[in-house]
Each structure stands twice: as structure tokens, then as C-alpha cells.
Design a protein around this motif. Structure first.
Motif, mmCIF file in Angstrom:
data_model
loop_
_atom_site.group_PDB
_atom_site.id
_atom_site.type_symbol
_atom_site.label_atom_id
_atom_site.label_comp_id
_atom_site.label_asym_id
_atom_site.label_seq_id
_atom_site.Cartn_x
_atom_site.Cartn_y
_atom_site.Cartn_z
ATOM 1 N N GLU A 1 0.830 -1.204 0.000
ATOM 2 C CA GLU A 1 0.000 0.000 0.000
ATOM 3 C C GLU A 1 0.863 1.251 0.000
ATOM 4 O OE1 GLU A 1 -3.567 2.061 2.636
ATOM 5 O OE2 GLU A 1 -2.617 0.205 3.301
ATOM 6 N N ASP A 2 1.959 1.222 0.778
ATOM 7 C CA ASP A 2 2.843 2.380 0.847
ATOM 8 C C ASP A 2 3.486 2.644 -0.509
ATOM 9 O OD1 ASP A 2 4.251 4.368 2.623
ATOM 10 O OD2 ASP A 2 5.969 3.308 1.797
ATOM 11 N N VAL A 3 3.883 1.570 -1.204
ATOM 12 C CA VAL A 3 4.533 1.725 -2.506
ATOM 13 C C VAL A 3 3.553 2.292 -3.537
ATOM 14 C CG1 VAL A 3 5.571 0.441 -4.416
ATOM 15 C CG2 VAL A 3 6.279 -0.035 -2.075
ATOM 16 N N SER A 4 2.243 1.932 -3.372
ATOM 17 C CA SER A 4 1.251 2.350 -4.368
ATOM 18 C C SER A 4 0.969 3.846 -4.313
ATOM 19 C CB SER A 4 -0.053 1.584 -4.151
ATOM 20 O OG SER A 4 -0.670 1.985 -2.947
ATOM 21 N N ARG A 5 1.348 4.518 -3.231
ATOM 22 C CA ARG A 5 1.110 5.949 -3.135
ATOM 23 C C ARG A 5 1.975 6.684 -4.140
ATOM 24 N NH1 ARG A 5 -3.545 5.118 -1.121
ATOM 25 N NH2 ARG A 5 -3.569 4.326 0.990
ATOM 26 N N ALA A 6 1.346 7.473 -4.957
ATOM 27 C CA ALA A 6 2.101 8.168 -5.998
ATOM 28 C C ALA A 6 1.437 9.500 -6.291
ATOM 29 C CB ALA A 6 2.176 7.313 -7.262
ATOM 30 N N ASN B 1 -3.122 10.063 -1.707
ATOM 31 C CA ASN B 1 -2.439 10.607 -2.876
ATOM 32 C C ASN B 1 -2.690 12.111 -3.039
ATOM 33 O OD1 ASN B 1 -1.309 8.185 -3.522
ATOM 34 N ND2 ASN B 1 -2.754 7.668 -5.137
ATOM 35 N N ILE B 2 -3.830 12.587 -2.587
ATOM 36 C CA ILE B 2 -4.051 14.034 -2.599
ATOM 37 C C ILE B 2 -3.090 14.714 -1.637
ATOM 38 C CG2 ILE B 2 -5.690 15.844 -1.935
ATOM 39 C CD1 ILE B 2 -7.882 14.230 -3.180
ATOM 40 N N TRP C 1 -13.287 22.983 -2.931
ATOM 41 C CA TRP C 1 -12.085 22.217 -3.201
ATOM 42 C C TRP C 1 -12.122 20.912 -2.414
ATOM 43 C CZ3 TRP C 1 -10.328 21.714 1.655
ATOM 44 C CH2 TRP C 1 -10.512 22.767 2.554
ATOM 45 N N ILE C 2 -11.350 19.929 -2.876
ATOM 46 C CA ILE C 2 -11.268 18.658 -2.147
ATOM 47 C C ILE C 2 -9.960 18.548 -1.378
ATOM 48 C CG2 ILE C 2 -12.832 17.416 -3.672
ATOM 49 C CD1 ILE C 2 -10.450 16.269 -5.112
ATOM 50 N N GLY C 3 -9.034 19.464 -1.640
ATOM 51 C CA GLY C 3 -7.783 19.482 -0.893
ATOM 52 C C GLY C 3 -7.140 20.856 -0.984
ATOM 53 N N MET C 4 -6.495 21.289 0.097
ATOM 54 C CA MET C 4 -5.805 22.571 0.069
ATOM 55 C C MET C 4 -4.639 22.559 1.044
ATOM 56 S SD MET C 4 -6.088 24.760 2.925
ATOM 57 C CE MET C 4 -6.241 26.400 2.253
#
Length: 261
Positions: free
Chosen positions: A53-58, A92-93, A135-138
Motif C-alpha cells: 500500500e505504501d509503494v502504491s502511493r504516488a 495521494n491528494i 475544493w477537495i484538498g488545500m
């Protein structure tokens, strides 16, 4: 006599060497105990699932639709308006926000504050239609070297897909109706203010409630009258009721549908 002294010296050297070896073994065992995890403590182990799971973060695919610089003696600022180009999750965000913060920190070419930003802001939206709305992330960093503030709107990020049909209307029709409601309210406000103009701020008694309040009441009543008239046209055109319209507006708000700019 010399042979006896040489023998004693050799024995002394062997004792020193043995002592050094023992100290080395003890040090090695101590270091291994510090580095290797306790076999009974699984809390610090990174299992295969967690590792995968950690590796999949991109870094997700994104596009900067607008950069808003500000350069003055009081502050030097950069703001990024960013649109996602693929579906992603909160983790990922977070990576994207950290990346955008790094872009802002490395930004150069300003006239003040050493040519570097003192304030950095970045907003991530699900589509270009949403820019300037929810917004969904800031991320924000107010002051060079200050602790950045990250926010992710998980409620908007994890919205279920809306029903394709509802109230006898397709999803696209309901989204268009949602936009028309906002346009309708703005149109009614503008027409009401044109019918009953506000007082000139430079005129005597502008801040007097006796003069201002009657005009405000007239504007509001006229706005409601125009809104009701325009809504009746929507009811007939889309063949819906007032309750249907209210439910569609709530659906649009809950699902973060784009609003007119």
C-alpha cells in the motif's frame, strides 16, 4: 631473564587482544538488539500488505489551471488552482499537496522578500468546472518557514456516484437545472436592485436605518416576486414541482455539482 620478560609481554598482549575482542562482541550484540525489532512486537513490523500500500502511493495526474502571483512589500504570494485528471484517494491528494507546496517554495523571480514567496496557497478541485467553488484538498503556508496547513475534504472526495435518473430527469438535466437556479437568483437580485436602486454611499444619511431599511425591504420583496416568476417557468419547462426543485438543489449541494462562476 629477557626470555621471561618477553613471555610476560606476549601474555599481556594476548590478554589485551582478548579483551578487545570481547568488547567488540558485546558492542555488536548491543547494536543488533537496538536495530532488530522485538519478535513479540508486531506493531512496528511493516507487513507485505502495508508495504504494498505504501509503494502504491504516488503523485496523481494533475493540471495547474491558474497561477495567481502577488508581489508587494507586505508579502510575496503564489496561489495555485489545480484540477485532478484522474480519480484518487486522500493519501495521494496529500502527496499532491506536498508537491505543490514544494513548487511554491522553489518559486523565484519576485521583486520583494529576496525573490521568494512568503505565502503559499494551493487548492485542488475534482474538475475545472469546480474551480473557485468547493475544493477537495488545500494547503497553505503563511510566512516563510511556517508550519504548513493541510486540509482534505474527505466528504466530497468519497461521494457515491449520483443516480443517472431522478425526478424524471437525467443526471445532466438535473445538473443544468441546478445551475439555472443560481443564475435565476442572481438575475432576480440584479433586476430588483435596478427597480429600487440602493442609496448613494456619499449621500447624507446613507447609514440611517430610517432611509436604508425601506429600500432594502422593497428590493427583497421585488427579488422574491421575480424569483417566483422565473421558478414557475422552470417548473413548466422541466415538468417538476417545487418540492422536486428543492430536492434537486439539495442533491447538487451534497454532490458538489459545479455552480456558475
Amino acid at each position: 631473564m629477557k626470555r621471561t620478560q618477553n613471555t610476560e609481554l606476549k601474555q599481556t598482549d594476548r590478554v589485551k587482544l582478548l579483551r578487545m575482542v570481547l568488547l567488540g562482541v558485546v558492542a555488536t550484540v548491543f547494536l543488533m538488539a537496538m536495530i532488530l525489532p522485538d519478535p513479540g512486537d508486531s506493531g512496528n513490523d511493516l507487513g507485505l500488505a502495508e508495504f504494498a500500500e505504501d509503494v502504491s502511493r504516488a503523485l496523481p495526474s494533475y493540471r495547474i489551471v491558474e497561477e495567481i502571483p502577488y508581489d508587494a512589500p507586505i508579502k510575496t504570494q503564489i496561489e495555485y488552482e489545480v484540477v485532478l485528471e484522474e480519480s484518487t484517494d486522500a493519501a495521494n491528494i496529500q502527496i499532491l499537496l506536498e508537491h505543490l507546496l514544494d513548487l511554491g517554495i522553489k518559486r523565484r523571480g519576485y521583486s520583494y522578500h529576496g525573490g521568494r514567496p512568503t505565502h503559499i496557497f494551493a487548492y485542488v478541485y475534482p474538475s475545472e468546472e469546480h474551480t473557485g467553488a468547493n475544493w477537495i484538498g488545500m494547503v497553505s503556508q503563511i510566512g516563510r518557514g511556517a508550519t504548513p496547513r493541510f486540509e482534505i475534504n474527505k466528504e466530497l472526495l468519497n461521494l457515491p456516484p449520483p443516480d443517472e435518473w431522478g425526478f424524471g430527469l437525467s443526471l445532466d438535466q438535473r445538473k443544468e437545472l441546478f445551475r439555472e437556479v443560481f443564475i435565476l437568483e442572481n438575475t432576480a437580485r440584479i433586476q430588483a436592485e435596478a427597480t429600487y436602486p440602493s442609496l448613494n454611499p456619499m449621500s447624507p444619511g446613507y447609514y440611517s436605518s430610517e432611509r436604508a431599511m425601506p429600500i432594502i425591504i422593497k428590493q427583497r420583496n421585488e427579488q422574491i416576486r421575480i424569483e417566483n416568476k422565473l421558478q414557475e417557468e422552470l417548473f413548466q419547462r422541466y415538468e417538476i414541482s417545487e418540492n422536486d426543485l428543492n430536492d434537486i438543489v439539495l442533491e447538487g449541494i451534497k454532490n458538489n455539482w459545479p455552480q456558475p462562476q
